[in-house]
Design an enzyme around this catalytic site. Structure first.
Site, PDB file in Angstrom:
ATOM      1  N   GLY A  18       0.799  -1.221   0.000  1.00  0.00           N
ATOM      2  CA  GLY A  18       0.000   0.000   0.000  1.00  0.00           C
ATOM      3  C   GLY A  18       0.837   1.278   0.000  1.00  0.00           C
ATOM      4  O   GLY A  18       1.882   1.362  -0.648  1.00  0.00           O
ATOM      5  N   ASP A  59       5.544  -5.073  15.112  1.00  0.00           N
ATOM      6  CA  ASP A  59       4.127  -4.799  15.379  1.00  0.00           C
ATOM      7  C   ASP A  59       4.117  -3.430  16.060  1.00  0.00           C
ATOM      8  O   ASP A  59       4.651  -3.269  17.170  1.00  0.00           O
ATOM      9  CB  ASP A  59       3.552  -5.880  16.308  1.00  0.00           C
ATOM     10  N   ASN A  86       2.881   5.164   9.419  1.00  0.00           N
ATOM     11  CA  ASN A  86       1.946   4.846   8.333  1.00  0.00           C
ATOM     12  C   ASN A  86       1.093   3.608   8.581  1.00  0.00           C
ATOM     13  O   ASN A  86      -0.012   3.509   8.049  1.00  0.00           O
ATOM     14  CB  ASN A  86       2.759   4.684   7.044  1.00  0.00           C
ATOM     15  N   TYR A 151     -12.238   4.108  13.360  1.00  0.00           N
ATOM     16  CA  TYR A 151     -11.174   4.625  12.488  1.00  0.00           C
ATOM     17  C   TYR A 151     -11.195   6.159  12.505  1.00  0.00           C
ATOM     18  O   TYR A 151     -10.146   6.804  12.591  1.00  0.00           O
ATOM     19  CB  TYR A 151     -11.400   4.068  11.082  1.00  0.00           C
ATOM     20  N   THR A 188      -5.466   0.705  -2.384  1.00  0.00           N
ATOM     21  CA  THR A 188      -4.471  -0.115  -1.677  1.00  0.00           C
ATOM     22  C   THR A 188      -5.214  -1.337  -1.141  1.00  0.00           C
ATOM     23  O   THR A 188      -6.454  -1.364  -1.155  1.00  0.00           O
ATOM     24  CB  THR A 188      -3.886   0.660  -0.465  1.00  0.00           C
TER      25      THR A 188
HETATM   26  P1  NAD Z   1      -2.671  -1.176   3.579  1.00  0.00           P
HETATM   27  O1  NAD Z   1      -3.574  -2.111   4.289  1.00  0.00           O
HETATM   28  O2  NAD Z   1      -2.521  -1.330   2.136  1.00  0.00           O
HETATM   29  O3  NAD Z   1      -1.236  -1.160   4.267  1.00  0.00           O
HETATM   30  C1  NAD Z   1      -1.113  -1.062   5.670  1.00  0.00           C
HETATM   31  C2  NAD Z   1       0.141  -1.760   6.116  1.00  0.00           C
HETATM   32  O4  NAD Z   1       0.199  -1.696   7.551  1.00  0.00           O
HETATM   33  C3  NAD Z   1       0.182  -3.237   5.725  1.00  0.00           C
HETATM   34  O5  NAD Z   1       1.421  -3.541   5.126  1.00  0.00           O
HETATM   35  C4  NAD Z   1      -0.010  -3.959   7.040  1.00  0.00           C
HETATM   36  O6  NAD Z   1       0.632  -5.222   7.099  1.00  0.00           O
HETATM   37  C5  NAD Z   1       0.612  -2.968   8.023  1.00  0.00           C
HETATM   38  N1  NAD Z   1       0.155  -3.157   9.395  1.00  0.00           N
HETATM   39  C6  NAD Z   1      -1.110  -3.374   9.836  1.00  0.00           C
HETATM   40  N2  NAD Z   1      -1.119  -3.530  11.158  1.00  0.00           N
HETATM   41  C7  NAD Z   1       0.170  -3.412  11.584  1.00  0.00           C
HETATM   42  C8  NAD Z   1       0.809  -3.481  12.843  1.00  0.00           C
HETATM   43  N3  NAD Z   1       0.129  -3.736  13.978  1.00  0.00           N
HETATM   44  N4  NAD Z   1       2.155  -3.287  12.907  1.00  0.00           N
HETATM   45  C9  NAD Z   1       2.865  -3.054  11.769  1.00  0.00           C
HETATM   46  N5  NAD Z   1       2.317  -2.997  10.556  1.00  0.00           N
HETATM   47  C10 NAD Z   1       0.978  -3.171  10.455  1.00  0.00           C
HETATM   48  O7  NAD Z   1      -3.241   0.308   3.903  1.00  0.00           O
HETATM   49  P2  NAD Z   1      -2.942   1.697   3.182  1.00  0.00           P
HETATM   50  O8  NAD Z   1      -4.155   2.093   2.443  1.00  0.00           O
HETATM   51  O9  NAD Z   1      -1.623   1.673   2.498  1.00  0.00           O
HETATM   52  O10 NAD Z   1      -2.878   2.651   4.468  1.00  0.00           O
HETATM   53  C11 NAD Z   1      -1.660   3.206   4.965  1.00  0.00           C
HETATM   54  C12 NAD Z   1      -2.011   4.337   5.904  1.00  0.00           C
HETATM   55  O11 NAD Z   1      -2.713   5.365   5.196  1.00  0.00           O
HETATM   56  C13 NAD Z   1      -2.949   3.922   7.054  1.00  0.00           C
HETATM   57  O12 NAD Z   1      -2.594   4.613   8.229  1.00  0.00           O
HETATM   58  C14 NAD Z   1      -4.308   4.362   6.573  1.00  0.00           C
HETATM   59  O13 NAD Z   1      -5.215   4.576   7.624  1.00  0.00           O
HETATM   60  C15 NAD Z   1      -3.942   5.645   5.838  1.00  0.00           C
HETATM   61  N6  NAD Z   1      -4.947   6.055   4.853  1.00  0.00           N
HETATM   62  C16 NAD Z   1      -5.088   5.404   3.652  1.00  0.00           C
HETATM   63  C17 NAD Z   1      -6.027   5.843   2.748  1.00  0.00           C
HETATM   64  C18 NAD Z   1      -6.196   5.228   1.409  1.00  0.00           C
HETATM   65  O14 NAD Z   1      -6.987   5.765   0.614  1.00  0.00           O
HETATM   66  N7  NAD Z   1      -5.518   4.137   1.079  1.00  0.00           N
HETATM   67  C19 NAD Z   1      -6.874   6.917   3.078  1.00  0.00           C
HETATM   68  C20 NAD Z   1      -6.725   7.531   4.296  1.00  0.00           C
HETATM   69  C21 NAD Z   1      -5.738   7.102   5.166  1.00  0.00           C
END
Ligand code: NAD
Length: 256
Positions: A18, A59, A86, A151, A188
């Site tokens: 992601g 973690d 992130n 969230y 993602t």
């Molecule tokens: P994703 O699910 O694609 O990636 C998240 C990553 O975090 C994964 O690799 C997962 O293994 C890791 N992860 C989860 N729990 C964990 C833990 N306890 N310890 C370590 N790693 C952990 O999600 P994304 O869309 O890439 O989101 C990344 C960030 O961006 C997040 O904080 C999300 O809330 C934020 N975000 C994303 C979007 C979007 O449109 N994709 C929008 C708003 C906010």
């Protein structure tokens, strides 16, 4: 332009896939020494090998592991300049049917981790003259997305905490900056998982815009993170950078 992060050492959490993976790839391309961390070890290691970076399994809810990650980074590269908080999860649920377990897990993965990351990186960054903390927030911090209630709470907390960290570091004049990025609708694995989770919890999508109604790509966010990580943003501290194609400011219909 390349080399925008030359001589910078950066930790990115949740970097196996992601947005974190896009950040890591771009940061490495721009000259940073990147430490990717994630619970997903295989994917994290694979990406680190591909982009010439280091993977450490973490973690982000584990406070002791945070201390190890930061000290191992300093042992490896001599300092820490950038932290991107992130890692994230999404647990679908409204204020009535979100379970206590989902709520606590959401707060732990998002807010506890941001608290630990800031707490343990600030003194280390300050030691080498400063640094940049980038907290991944969301437009959920400013909008009522009722189907991901916990969230929203977690992201609201991160936005507020970012300001507190920014002012704290500004008052201490330690050279550390802290800003938040507020994306929306970037495709993602997290966003792709939402419709299925909504089906399971609500039997379909509630009558509200779904997170994926407007779609961006991970590099749309990675370039914002790159700017905040680099010295180009040296006067940015305590800011909320929305990268959402006007989603959070639109009333009524959105441009296509
Ligand atoms: P994703 O699910 O694609 O990636 C998240 C990553 O975090 C994964 O690799 C997962 O293994 C890791 N992860 C989860 N729990 C964990 C833990 N306890 N310890 C370590 N790693 C952990 O999600 P994304 O869309 O890439 O989101 C990344 C960030 O961006 C997040 O904080 C999300 O809330 C934020 N975000 C994303 C979007 C979007 O449109 N994709 C929008 C708003 C906010």
């Amino acid at each position: 332009m390349t080399g925008r992060l030359e001589n910078k050492v950066a930790i990115i959490t949740g970097a196996a896939m992601g947005l974190g993976a896009a950040d890591a790839t771009l940061f490495a391309k721009e000259g940073a020494k990147v430490i990717l961390t994630d619970v997903a070890a295989d994917k994290g290691q694979e990406l680190a090998d591909k982009i010439g970076a280091t993977f450490m399994q973490q973690d982000v809810t584990d406070e002791e592991r945070w201390k190890e990650i930061i000290s191992d980074t300093v042992n490896l590269h001599g300092k820490l300049d950038v932290l991107v908080n992130n890692a994230g999860i999404v647990e679908v649920g409204d204020p009535e049917n979100q379970t206590t377990e989902e709520y606590r897990k959401t707060m732990a993965v998002h807010m506890d981790s941001t608290f630990f990351g800031c707490k343990y990186s600030i003194p280390v960054m300050a030691e080498s003259g400063g640094g940049s903390i980038v907290n991944m927030c969301s437009i959920a911090s400013v909008q009522g997305e009722s189907y991901v209630a916990a969230y929203c709470a977690a992201k609201g907390a991160i936005e507020a905490y970012t300001r507190a960290v920014a002012v704290h570091c500004g008052l201490k004049k330690n050279g550390v900056r802290c800003n938040s990025i507020h994306p929306s609708g970037i495709i993602t694995p997290m966003v792709e998982s939402v419709p299925e989770k909504m089906e399971a919890k609500f039997g379909g999508a509630p009558n509200q815009d779904a997170p994926a109604s407007k779609q961006g790509e991970p590099n749309d966010i990675a370039y914002a993170a790159l700017y905040l990580a680099s010295d180009e943003s040296k006067f940015m501290n305590g800011a909320q950078l929305r990268v959402d194609n006007a989603m959070s400011v639109a009333s009524g219909s959105m441009p296509e």
